[in-house]
Enzyme design. Sequence first.
Site, PDB file in Angstrom:
ATOM      1  N   LYS A  90      16.672  -2.490   3.776  1.00 35.34           N
ATOM      2  CA  LYS A  90      16.232  -1.788   4.731  1.00 35.34           C
ATOM      3  C   LYS A  90      16.230  -2.866   6.050  1.00 35.34           C
ATOM      4  CE  LYS A  90      14.270   1.558   5.356  1.00 35.34           C
ATOM      5  NZ  LYS A  90      14.754   2.925   5.699  1.00 35.34           N
ATOM      6  N   LEU A 126       2.315   4.962  -5.933  1.00 33.07           N
ATOM      7  CA  LEU A 126       1.058   4.967  -6.547  1.00 33.07           C
ATOM      8  C   LEU A 126       0.041   6.050  -6.525  1.00 33.07           C
ATOM      9  CD1 LEU A 126      -0.971   2.810  -7.963  1.00 33.07           C
ATOM     10  CD2 LEU A 126      -1.753   2.428  -5.673  1.00 33.07           C
ATOM     11  N   VAL A 177      -1.724   0.159 -13.535  1.00 31.08           N
ATOM     12  CA  VAL A 177      -1.964  -0.786 -12.471  1.00 31.08           C
ATOM     13  C   VAL A 177      -1.290  -2.039 -12.613  1.00 31.08           C
ATOM     14  CG1 VAL A 177      -3.764  -2.045 -11.126  1.00 31.08           C
ATOM     15  CG2 VAL A 177      -4.106   0.436 -11.721  1.00 31.08           C
ATOM     16  N   THR A 235      10.410  -0.017   7.823  1.00 30.11           N
ATOM     17  CA  THR A 235       9.219  -0.217   6.854  1.00 30.11           C
ATOM     18  C   THR A 235       8.874  -1.640   7.084  1.00 30.11           C
ATOM     19  OG1 THR A 235       8.612  -0.507   4.620  1.00 30.11           O
ATOM     20  CG2 THR A 235      10.775  -0.685   5.070  1.00 30.11           C
ATOM     21  N   ASP A 236       7.401  -1.771   7.080  1.00 31.40           N
ATOM     22  CA  ASP A 236       6.732  -2.906   7.295  1.00 31.40           C
ATOM     23  C   ASP A 236       7.298  -4.015   6.076  1.00 31.40           C
ATOM     24  OD1 ASP A 236       5.446  -1.879   5.074  1.00 31.40           O
ATOM     25  OD2 ASP A 236       3.390  -2.204   5.808  1.00 31.40           O
ATOM     26  N   GLU A 237       7.582  -3.569   5.310  1.00 27.96           N
ATOM     27  CA  GLU A 237       8.100  -4.408   3.923  1.00 27.96           C
ATOM     28  C   GLU A 237       9.269  -5.528   4.294  1.00 27.96           C
ATOM     29  OE1 GLU A 237       8.649  -3.030   0.057  1.00 27.96           O
ATOM     30  OE2 GLU A 237       7.087  -1.510   0.199  1.00 27.96           O
ATOM     31  N   TYR A 255      15.130  -3.438  -2.230  1.00 31.65           N
ATOM     32  CA  TYR A 255      14.584  -2.357  -1.148  1.00 31.65           C
ATOM     33  C   TYR A 255      14.643  -2.948   0.112  1.00 31.65           C
ATOM     34  CZ  TYR A 255      11.863   0.695   1.131  1.00 31.65           C
ATOM     35  OH  TYR A 255      11.142   1.575   2.463  1.00 31.65           O
ATOM     36  N   ASP A 260      26.122  13.367   1.731  1.00 34.55           N
ATOM     37  CA  ASP A 260      25.985  11.903   1.641  1.00 34.55           C
ATOM     38  C   ASP A 260      25.927  11.036   2.869  1.00 34.55           C
ATOM     39  OD1 ASP A 260      25.568   9.220   0.995  1.00 34.55           O
ATOM     40  OD2 ASP A 260      26.861   9.597  -0.927  1.00 34.55           O
ATOM     41  N   LEU A 315      20.088  15.485  -1.630  1.00 34.49           N
ATOM     42  CA  LEU A 315      19.345  15.919  -2.697  1.00 34.49           C
ATOM     43  C   LEU A 315      19.384  15.245  -3.952  1.00 34.49           C
ATOM     44  CD1 LEU A 315      19.737  19.745  -2.201  1.00 34.49           C
ATOM     45  CD2 LEU A 315      17.828  18.371  -1.441  1.00 34.49           C
TER      46      LEU A 315
END
Length: 339
Positions: free
Chosen positions: A159, A195, A211, A128-130, A155, A62, A38
């Site tokens: 990942k 976004l 933006v 993620t695709d990142e 980030y 955690d 949380l």
Amino acid sequence: MEKQKVLVTGGAGFIGGNFVQFMLNKYPNYEIYNLDLLTYAGDLTKHRELENKSNYHFVKADISDRKTIMSLFEKEKFDYVIHFAAESHVDRSITNPEIFVLTNVLGTQVLLDAAKQHNIIKFVHVSTDEVYGELDFDPTLFFTEETPLQPNSPYSASKASSDLLVRAYYETYKLPVNITRCSNNYGPYHFPEKLIPLTISRVVNDQRVPVYGDGKNIRDWLHVIDHCAAIDLVLHKGKNGEVYNIGGHNEKTNLEVVKTIIETLGKPENLIEFVEDRLGHDKRYAIDPTKLEQLGWKPTYNFETGMAQTIQWYLDNKEWWEQIISGEYQRYFDKQYRI
Ligand code: NAD
Ligand code: DAU
């Protein structure tokens, strides 16, 4: 049907929260354990209707707290682990990378160790695709599972690091894992720092929308329920050790996304404010989902139907996001944007 024990980490967040509800609806015989710290991004009000369900359990913990995680696994003997818990916002990783390493890298390694000590059927790591870095604007280029990892933000680097640990636990210990790499999600309960929900919440209130740069960066949007269905498929049918990309070919520039929201809400385009670009801003993401389609997945929403449903959800659930955008969030927003 057998009673399976399922641990979902990060089930108080956006995608994990949708996944908890998806699984309880689809598999009424499963015991679902939602483990979440949380943080600012987690909230349990979304699960109010689950509180009296005997097969739903919440554990506040955690993932990087080794002692607590080890004793939880010892006590509950989970069959499945679906790991969503993470620090997930790129902008926050640019201002404060350390917590991304602690949660995303160390936290994942603690969970892998716990899973290794018990006879789990599957550990799905939600990535993620990142991690693939960025693509050029050439529309014939896509991320496949073979694309080399070239993360650009703290980030995505955290990942990618966790992905490599998951892979290593398969190669070294034969832990039954899958890694999923999804494109940008949207839908109900999306935290309003991202976004789409940021734009909806601001446009509804006639506030300006920041933006980054020229707004021409491209993201590949997928409705969160289609992501949940993909993870469910990988959980039950994925081949151990494999990576599966998830995406629905809904590429849009950020400006197109923002304009769609403004138009749907009947507001003027002069709410758009071009602001300083994100540092290291990835140009384009686009997923080739062929491998997952061959396993039997296909998305149910296109961008138009998904966005219409999502905008309506935000209009119908104002109390959920209004309690978030007051207080701490407002301080974050003012520091991040100065508009
Ligand atoms: P989110 O930020 O909405 O939710 C993250 C959840 O993790 C929160 O409930 C938070 O309280 C919890 N958490 C954070 N640190 C924790 C810790 N140390 N221990 C236990 N719980 C902790 O994130 P999201 O958008 O739902 O993303 C979920 C996962 O999916 C992440 O791993 C993210 O990398 C991945 N992902 C997200 C997207 C996207 O578009 N949002 C796309 C692809 C992959
Ligand atoms: O691709 C999957 C990733 O998608 C996930 O791994 C991340 O957890 C998730 O946060 C998301 O990352 P993005 O950085 O793509 O999402 P975000 O909503 O932050 O930004 C989407 C695009 O919009 C990006 O090009 C930056 C731009 N943007 C974002 C914000 C918050 C703006 O122009 N203005 C803004 O205020």
